[in-house]
Design a protein around this motif. Structure first.
Motif, PDB file in Angstrom:
ATOM      1  N   ILE A 197       0.838  -1.208   0.000  1.00 28.79           N
ATOM      2  CA  ILE A 197       0.000   0.000   0.000  1.00 28.79           C
ATOM      3  C   ILE A 197       0.865   1.246   0.000  1.00 28.79           C
ATOM      4  N   PHE A 198       1.887   1.246   0.854  1.00 26.25           N
ATOM      5  CA  PHE A 198       2.752   2.423   0.944  1.00 26.25           C
ATOM      6  C   PHE A 198       3.525   2.653  -0.358  1.00 26.25           C
ATOM      7  N   ASN A 199       3.868   1.594  -1.071  1.00 26.36           N
ATOM      8  CA  ASN A 199       4.561   1.767  -2.345  1.00 26.36           C
ATOM      9  C   ASN A 199       3.692   2.500  -3.355  1.00 26.36           C
ATOM     10  N   TYR A 200       2.398   2.222  -3.331  1.00 28.38           N
ATOM     11  CA  TYR A 200       1.482   2.920  -4.233  1.00 28.38           C
ATOM     12  C   TYR A 200       1.292   4.374  -3.802  1.00 28.38           C
ATOM     13  N   PHE A 201       1.152   4.600  -2.506  1.00 25.46           N
ATOM     14  CA  PHE A 201       1.041   5.972  -2.030  1.00 25.46           C
ATOM     15  C   PHE A 201       2.311   6.764  -2.345  1.00 25.46           C
ATOM     16  N   ARG A 202       3.421   6.069  -2.314  1.00 22.63           N
ATOM     17  CA  ARG A 202       4.698   6.734  -2.568  1.00 22.63           C
ATOM     18  C   ARG A 202       4.783   7.264  -3.993  1.00 22.63           C
ATOM     19  N   VAL A 203       4.393   6.454  -4.974  1.00 22.04           N
ATOM     20  CA  VAL A 203       4.465   6.918  -6.361  1.00 22.04           C
ATOM     21  C   VAL A 203       3.464   8.041  -6.603  1.00 22.04           C
ATOM     22  N   SER A 204       2.325   7.981  -5.932  1.00 24.00           N
ATOM     23  CA  SER A 204       1.362   9.073  -6.044  1.00 24.00           C
ATOM     24  C   SER A 204       1.937  10.356  -5.464  1.00 24.00           C
TER      25      SER A 204
END
Length: 400
Positions: A300-307
Motif C-alpha cells: 500500500i505504501f509503495n502505491y502511495f509513494r508513487v502518487s
C-alpha cells in the motif's frame, strides 16, 4: 549529460515524505469532490441518508482539513531540502526560489480555471515568506512556529467576531449561472470569483488559515533541520508517545467540541478548532510513520509513494476531471447526488491515479507537471523519459 540534469536517485529520496504526500492527496481529493455537493441551489441537493451521514462523519474526523495541514508541513520540509540543494550547486537560493514560486503561482491561476478553492497560490505566497527563515537556526524556527500555533485559538476567536458581509458564490443564483453555463470562460469566472470571495478577502481564510499554514510550514522546515524523516527509527518511542497522547486528546477534545457546538457555545476569546485539527493530523501522520518504520503495509505504501512523487500532477488532474464531471461544461452532475457518491468517486479517482502514477514513473523520471516545473525553475531541459543505466554512464563525460 551532467549529474545535475538527472533526477534525484531513488535511494536519496525520503520515502516516507512521498508516502505522506500521497495520503494527504487522498484527503484533498475527497475534500474537493465533496465540496461540489454544496455548490448549487438548495433545491438540487439530494437529502442525506444514514449511510451518507456515516461517511460524512468519517470524512470530518479523518480527512477534513487534515490534508492541507499535513501538506503544509511537507511543503516546509521540501522547501528546506530544495534550498540546501540549490545552495550546494552554487545558485542564489533566494532568487531561485522567488522564480520557482512565481511559476507555482502561474500553475495556481491555471488550476483556478477548474476549481474555486485553489491552494497553490497560498503555497506560492507563503513560500516567499519562508525565505526570511532559510538561514535561521532550528531553535529560532521552532520557537516561531510555537508562538504562531499558540496564538491561533485566540486569533480564530477574534476573526470570527468580526462581521463580514460577503456574497455566497456557491448558492447565489446570479453567480451560479456561471457555474451552470456550458461556456468554459463562465465557469472559469465563477471559480475566480469563488476564490476571491471565499479565500482572498474572507478574513477567516486570508488571516487565520494562512497563519496556521505558515506555522506548519515552519514545523516542516524544523523537521528537515533535525533530519527527522530520515531518522524515524531513532524516534520510534517519540512516535508511540505522540500517537497515544494525540489519540487521547483527539477523543476528549472532539467530544467536548461536539457538545459545545450542540449547546451553541460562543467561543468569544478562544476557539480551539485548529488545535483539534492539527492534533488529529499529527495522530494520523505519526501512525503512518510508525507503520512505515515497522515495515508494515509495504505494498500500500509503495502505491502511495508513487502518487506522492506526482502530487502536483495528480492534484491538478483531479480538479480538471471534477470540473468536467460536476459543472456546466461537462456532465452537469452538480449537487444532485447523495453525499456518499462524491466521497467514493474521489476515492475511485485517487485509486486510479495510484496505478497510473506507478505506470508513468516506471517509464518517466517525473510527473508531467513536476517535470515542467523543474524545467522552468532551472531554465534547463531535463530528461523526462528514463534512460538505461548504461546510457547514463556513457553520457557522463570524465573531467580531465
Amino acid at each position: 549529460m551532467t549529474n545535475s540534469f538527472l533526477p534525484i536517485q531513488e535511494d536519496k529520496r525520503t520515502a516516507i515524505v512521498d508516502i505522506l504526500r500521497g495520503w494527504a492527496l487522498l484527503g484533498v481529493a475527497i475534500g474537493n469532490y465533496v465540496d461540489f455537493r454544496f455548490i448549487g441551489l438548495e433545491r438540487f441537493i439530494a437529502k442525506k441518508g444514514f449511510f451518507s451521514e456515516i461517511i460524512n462523519y468519517s470524512n470530518l474526523y479523518i480527512f477534513s482539513a487534515k490534508s492541507w495541514t499535513l501538506l503544509s508541513i511537507l511543503f516546509g520540509y521540501g522547501f528546506a531540502v530544495l534550498i540546501n540543494n540549490v545552495a550546494d550547486k552554487g545558485k542564489n537560493p533566494v532568487s531561485f526560489f522567488c522564480w520557482r514560486m512565481f511559476i507555482l503561482f502561474i500553475f495556481a491561476f491555471i488550476n483556478s480555471a477548474f476549481w474555486l478553492g485553489d491552494i497553490l497560490k497560498d503555497y506560492a505566497l507563503l513560500g516567499l515568506l519562508l525565505l526570511f527563515f532559510y538561514k535561521s537556526s532550528s531553535k529560532t524556527i521552532l520557537i516561531t512556529c510555537g508562538i504562531l500555533l499558540l496564538t491561533v485559538p485566540f486569533l480564530t476567536a477574534y476573526i470570527h467576531s468580526i462581521k463580514q458581509t460577503l456574497p455566497d458564490v456557491q448558492s447565489t443564483a446570479k453567480y451560479l449561472k456561471l457555474f451552470y453555463s456550458d461556456n468554459w470562460l463562465d465557469v472559469f469566472k465563477f471559480n475566480l470569483l469563488g476564490t476571491y470571495y471565499q479565500e482572498m478577502i474572507n478574513l477567516a481564510y486570508a488571516v487565520t488559515v494562512h497563519v496556521v499554514m505558515f506555522a506548519l510550514m515552519l514545523l516542516g522546515f524544523y523537521a528537515q533541520k533535525i533530519n527527522f524523516f530520515n531518522r524515524l527509527p531513532e524516534f520510534k518511542k517519540l512516535l508511540k508517545r505522540t500517537i497515544i497522547i494525540t489519540l487521547i486528546l483527539a477523543i476528549i477534545s472532539g467530544v467536548l467540541f461536539e457538545i459545545a457546538i450542540k449547546q451553541k457555545v460562543v467561543f468569544t476569546y478562544f476557539h480551539p478548532v485548529f488545535w483539534i485539527i492539527i492534533n488529529t493530523m499529527l495522530f494520523i501522520a505519526s501512525g503512518i510513520c510508525l507503520l512505515y518504520t515497522n515495515g508494515k503495509w509495504k505494498t500500500i505504501f509503495n502505491y502511495f509513494r508513487v502518487s506522492g512523487k506526482m502530487t502536483l500532477t495528480n492534484y491538478m488532474m483531479q480538479n480538471i476531471l471534477a470540473a468536467f464531471l460536476f459543472s456546466g461544461i461537462g456532465f452537469k452532475i452538480y449537487n444532485t447526488l447523495p453525499y456518499w457518491f462524491y466521497f467514493f468517486l474521489a476515492v475511485f479517482v485517487f485509486t486510479i491515479q495510484l496505478f497510473i502514477s506507478k505506470w508513468w514513473l516506471s517509464k518517466y523520471n517525473y510527473g508531467p507537471v513536476e517535470w515542467l516545473w523543474r524545467v522552468l525553475s532551472y531554465r534547463k531541459m531535463f530528461p523526462l523519459k528514463k534512460i538505461s543505466q548504461s546510457n547514463t554512464i556513457t553520457d557522463i563525460k570524465p573531467v580531465l
